[in-house]
Design a protein around this motif. Structure first.
Motif, PDB file in Angstrom:
ATOM      1  N   TYR A   1       0.767  -1.163  -0.046  1.00 25.14           N
ATOM      2  CA  TYR A   1      -0.168  -0.270   0.048  1.00 25.14           C
ATOM      3  C   TYR A   1       1.016   0.656   0.130  1.00 25.14           C
ATOM      4  O   TYR A   1       0.248   2.754  -0.644  1.00 25.14           O
TER       5      TYR A   1
ATOM      6  N   SER B   1      -5.867  -3.910  -9.438  1.00 27.04           N
ATOM      7  CA  SER B   1      -5.324  -4.375  -8.559  1.00 27.04           C
ATOM      8  C   SER B   1      -4.973  -5.907  -8.342  1.00 27.04           C
ATOM      9  O   SER B   1      -5.996  -6.555  -7.149  1.00 27.04           O
TER      10      SER B   1
ATOM     11  N   GLN C   1      -4.869  -0.764  -3.812  1.00 27.60           N
ATOM     12  CA  GLN C   1      -5.467  -0.663  -3.075  1.00 27.60           C
ATOM     13  C   GLN C   1      -7.202  -1.740  -3.316  1.00 27.60           C
ATOM     14  O   GLN C   1      -6.948  -2.074  -4.876  1.00 27.60           O
TER      15      GLN C   1
END
Length: 62
Positions: free
Chosen positions: A26, A38, A32
């Motif tokens: 992060y 992601s 995220q």
């Protein structure tokens, strides 16, 4: 039972490593949950959930 910690050292170590990995990802790489790109965050989440569910099923059967 809900609310009780695991007495398994291996699971506790895995949890610490996963948390550190997630925080570093992060902070350093901007990972995220909920973003369309992601993949690594999703893979980390799926791995952790799979291990937790598998361990719980193992404990209930054993």
């Amino acid at each position: 039972m809900p609310g009780h910690s695991s007495s398994s050292n291996a699971l506790q170590y895995f949890g610490v490593i996963a948390a550190i990995f997630g925080v570093i990802g992060y902070v350093a790489f901007g990972w995220q949950f909920g973003e369309t790109d992601s993949t690594i965050a999703l893979a980390l989440g799926v791995t952790c959930v799979s291990i937790a569910v598998g361990w719980e099923l193992y404990r209930r059967v054993a």
